[in-house]
Design a protein around this motif. Structure first.
Motif, PDB file in Angstrom:
ATOM      1  N   LEU A   1       0.808  -1.220   0.000  1.00  0.00           N
ATOM      2  CA  LEU A   1       0.000   0.000   0.000  1.00  0.00           C
ATOM      3  C   LEU A   1       0.846   1.278   0.000  1.00  0.00           C
ATOM      4  CD1 LEU A   1      -2.975   1.030   0.231  1.00  0.00           C
ATOM      5  CD2 LEU A   1      -2.697   0.870   2.718  1.00  0.00           C
ATOM      6  N   ILE A   2       1.970   1.291   0.759  1.00  0.00           N
ATOM      7  CA  ILE A   2       2.663   2.571   0.980  1.00  0.00           C
ATOM      8  C   ILE A   2       4.135   2.627   0.583  1.00  0.00           C
ATOM      9  CG2 ILE A   2       1.076   3.244   2.813  1.00  0.00           C
ATOM     10  CD1 ILE A   2       3.308   2.574   4.840  1.00  0.00           C
ATOM     11  N   GLN A   3       4.795   1.491   0.355  1.00  0.00           N
ATOM     12  CA  GLN A   3       6.238   1.497   0.072  1.00  0.00           C
ATOM     13  C   GLN A   3       6.572   2.454  -1.072  1.00  0.00           C
ATOM     14  OE1 GLN A   3       8.426  -0.599   1.867  1.00  0.00           O
ATOM     15  NE2 GLN A   3      10.132   0.454   0.928  1.00  0.00           N
ATOM     16  N   GLY A   4       7.517   3.378  -0.840  1.00  0.00           N
ATOM     17  CA  GLY A   4       7.971   4.319  -1.865  1.00  0.00           C
ATOM     18  C   GLY A   4       7.074   5.529  -2.042  1.00  0.00           C
TER      19      GLY A   4
ATOM     20  N   ALA B   1      -6.906   9.780   1.918  1.00  0.00           N
ATOM     21  CA  ALA B   1      -7.353   8.729   2.832  1.00  0.00           C
ATOM     22  C   ALA B   1      -6.526   8.674   4.109  1.00  0.00           C
ATOM     23  CB  ALA B   1      -7.292   7.384   2.121  1.00  0.00           C
ATOM     24  N   ASP B   2      -7.195   8.476   5.243  1.00  0.00           N
ATOM     25  CA  ASP B   2      -6.556   8.258   6.537  1.00  0.00           C
ATOM     26  C   ASP B   2      -5.950   6.844   6.511  1.00  0.00           C
ATOM     27  OD1 ASP B   2      -6.340   7.164   9.222  1.00  0.00           O
ATOM     28  OD2 ASP B   2      -7.429   8.918   9.923  1.00  0.00           O
ATOM     29  N   LEU B   3      -4.638   6.737   6.697  1.00  0.00           N
ATOM     30  CA  LEU B   3      -3.961   5.450   6.588  1.00  0.00           C
ATOM     31  C   LEU B   3      -4.401   4.466   7.670  1.00  0.00           C
ATOM     32  CD1 LEU B   3      -1.984   3.724   5.007  1.00  0.00           C
ATOM     33  CD2 LEU B   3      -0.124   4.745   6.358  1.00  0.00           C
ATOM     34  N   SER B   4      -4.656   4.941   8.880  1.00  0.00           N
ATOM     35  CA  SER B   4      -5.138   4.040   9.937  1.00  0.00           C
ATOM     36  C   SER B   4      -6.493   3.461   9.538  1.00  0.00           C
ATOM     37  CB  SER B   4      -5.247   4.778  11.274  1.00  0.00           C
ATOM     38  OG  SER B   4      -3.963   5.123  11.755  1.00  0.00           O
ATOM     39  N   CYS B   5      -7.344   4.298   8.976  1.00  0.00           N
ATOM     40  CA  CYS B   5      -8.664   3.858   8.521  1.00  0.00           C
ATOM     41  C   CYS B   5      -8.517   2.832   7.393  1.00  0.00           C
ATOM     42  CB  CYS B   5      -9.476   5.064   8.067  1.00  0.00           C
ATOM     43  SG  CYS B   5     -11.237   4.741   7.856  1.00  0.00           S
ATOM     44  N   LEU B   6      -7.634   3.094   6.445  1.00  0.00           N
ATOM     45  CA  LEU B   6      -7.392   2.137   5.358  1.00  0.00           C
ATOM     46  C   LEU B   6      -6.913   0.793   5.904  1.00  0.00           C
ATOM     47  CD1 LEU B   6      -5.580   4.159   2.525  1.00  0.00           C
ATOM     48  CD2 LEU B   6      -7.837   3.090   2.417  1.00  0.00           C
TER      49      LEU B   6
ATOM     50  N   ALA C   1      -5.074  -4.145  10.213  1.00  0.00           N
ATOM     51  CA  ALA C   1      -5.044  -3.846  11.644  1.00  0.00           C
ATOM     52  C   ALA C   1      -6.473  -3.684  12.152  1.00  0.00           C
ATOM     53  CB  ALA C   1      -4.252  -2.556  11.897  1.00  0.00           C
ATOM     54  N   THR C   2      -6.593  -3.563  13.461  1.00  0.00           N
ATOM     55  CA  THR C   2      -7.887  -3.299  14.081  1.00  0.00           C
ATOM     56  C   THR C   2      -7.810  -1.983  14.840  1.00  0.00           C
ATOM     57  OG1 THR C   2      -7.285  -4.546  16.062  1.00  0.00           O
ATOM     58  CG2 THR C   2      -8.486  -5.738  14.350  1.00  0.00           C
TER      59      THR C   2
ATOM     60  N   GLN D   1      -8.973   0.528  20.833  1.00  0.00           N
ATOM     61  CA  GLN D   1      -9.820   1.400  21.643  1.00  0.00           C
ATOM     62  C   GLN D   1      -9.030   2.212  22.653  1.00  0.00           C
ATOM     63  OE1 GLN D   1     -12.720  -1.280  23.297  1.00  0.00           O
ATOM     64  NE2 GLN D   1     -13.984  -1.214  21.461  1.00  0.00           N
ATOM     65  N   LYS D   2      -8.030   1.620  23.249  1.00  0.00           N
ATOM     66  CA  LYS D   2      -7.213   2.289  24.264  1.00  0.00           C
ATOM     67  C   LYS D   2      -6.584   3.570  23.722  1.00  0.00           C
ATOM     68  CE  LYS D   2      -3.212   1.231  27.189  1.00  0.00           C
ATOM     69  NZ  LYS D   2      -2.286   0.154  27.593  1.00  0.00           N
ATOM     70  N   TYR D   3      -6.248   3.582  22.424  1.00  0.00           N
ATOM     71  CA  TYR D   3      -5.579   4.733  21.826  1.00  0.00           C
ATOM     72  C   TYR D   3      -6.433   5.452  20.787  1.00  0.00           C
ATOM     73  CZ  TYR D   3      -1.577   3.047  24.343  1.00  0.00           C
ATOM     74  OH  TYR D   3      -0.731   2.647  25.350  1.00  0.00           O
ATOM     75  N   ASP D   4      -7.726   5.163  20.790  1.00  0.00           N
ATOM     76  CA  ASP D   4      -8.685   5.888  19.958  1.00  0.00           C
ATOM     77  C   ASP D   4      -9.851   6.282  20.866  1.00  0.00           C
ATOM     78  OD1 ASP D   4      -9.901   7.003  17.659  1.00  0.00           O
ATOM     79  OD2 ASP D   4     -11.011   5.152  17.286  1.00  0.00           O
ATOM     80  N   ARG D   5      -9.498   6.976  21.935  1.00  0.00           N
ATOM     81  CA  ARG D   5     -10.499   7.333  22.954  1.00  0.00           C
ATOM     82  C   ARG D   5     -11.593   8.245  22.421  1.00  0.00           C
ATOM     83  NH1 ARG D   5      -5.613   8.318  26.022  1.00  0.00           N
ATOM     84  NH2 ARG D   5      -5.006   6.338  26.933  1.00  0.00           N
ATOM     85  N   GLN D   6     -11.274   9.036  21.402  1.00  0.00           N
ATOM     86  CA  GLN D   6     -12.283   9.931  20.825  1.00  0.00           C
ATOM     87  C   GLN D   6     -13.129   9.215  19.782  1.00  0.00           C
ATOM     88  OE1 GLN D   6      -9.934  13.258  19.522  1.00  0.00           O
ATOM     89  NE2 GLN D   6      -9.966  14.196  21.554  1.00  0.00           N
ATOM     90  N   ARG D   7     -12.845   7.934  19.573  1.00  0.00           N
ATOM     91  CA  ARG D   7     -13.629   7.066  18.686  1.00  0.00           C
ATOM     92  C   ARG D   7     -13.634   7.545  17.231  1.00  0.00           C
ATOM     93  NH1 ARG D   7     -16.752   3.337  20.845  1.00  0.00           N
ATOM     94  NH2 ARG D   7     -18.434   3.655  19.385  1.00  0.00           N
ATOM     95  N   VAL D   8     -12.558   8.182  16.823  1.00  0.00           N
ATOM     96  CA  VAL D   8     -12.425   8.697  15.459  1.00  0.00           C
ATOM     97  C   VAL D   8     -12.460   7.563  14.439  1.00  0.00           C
ATOM     98  CG1 VAL D   8     -10.861   9.907  13.877  1.00  0.00           C
ATOM     99  CG2 VAL D   8     -11.164  10.738  16.211  1.00  0.00           C
ATOM    100  N   LEU D   9     -11.857   6.424  14.796  1.00  0.00           N
ATOM    101  CA  LEU D   9     -11.718   5.331  13.839  1.00  0.00           C
ATOM    102  C   LEU D   9     -12.891   4.357  13.831  1.00  0.00           C
ATOM    103  CD1 LEU D   9      -7.903   4.667  14.312  1.00  0.00           C
ATOM    104  CD2 LEU D   9      -9.032   5.861  12.418  1.00  0.00           C
TER     105      LEU D   9
END
Length: 142
Positions: free
Chosen positions: A77-80, A104-109, A116-117, A120-128
């Motif tokens: 997806l991202i190399q280079g 596109a938001d790469l975490s969302c992709l 990946a999943t 929750q511990k590091y997406d406290r604002q529930r953006v994802l």
């Protein structure tokens, strides 16, 4: 070079990342600038020799096969390519960041493509949450 660069990147600072290598599905992603990025808000499988796996932390998926697959999919997806990143903090000598690949938001992709999943511990604002696959409720009428 990493430590001085890490000290210069504060939360909210934007920076480009020309991807030169990918360790696993959530990072570190190594940039041509010397920066090492960990994607914010997600958790990909880790290699069995990774620190959290060696310590037996239950919230981590520790599988060389799964980590290799996640890494290879992220590389494809991202190399280079160049990411537009915004620093959120630091972890293990890496810059924790939200990064965009084009619009596109790469975490969302990563979530949408099964790399990946949402962590929750590091997406406290529930953006994802918006990135998680929608679950359909199937009801039996009989």
């Amino acid at each position: 070079m990493i430590l001085p660069l890490l000290a210069l990147v504060t939360a909210g600072k934007q920076f480009p990342c020309k991807v030169v290598s990918v360790h696993d599905g959530d990072g570190p992603i190594h940039c041509a600038s010397g920066a090492s990025v960990r994607l914010a808000g997600i958790q990909a499988p880790d290699f069995a020799d990774a620190e959290p796996c060696r310590k037996g932390r239950a919230e981590f998926v520790c599988s060389d096969r799964a980590a290799t697959e996640a890494r290879d999919r992220m590389r494809k997806l991202i190399q280079g390519r160049t990411l537009d990143c915004t620093a959120a903090g630091r972890s293990y000598r890496r810059i924790v960041a939200t990064c965009r690949l084009g619009a596109a938001d790469l975490s969302c992709l990563a979530i949408q493509r099964g790399i990946a999943t949402r962590w929750q511990k590091y997406d406290r604002q529930r953006v994802l949450v918006r990135c998680e696959p929608k679950r359909l409720l199937h009801l039996n009428a009989g």
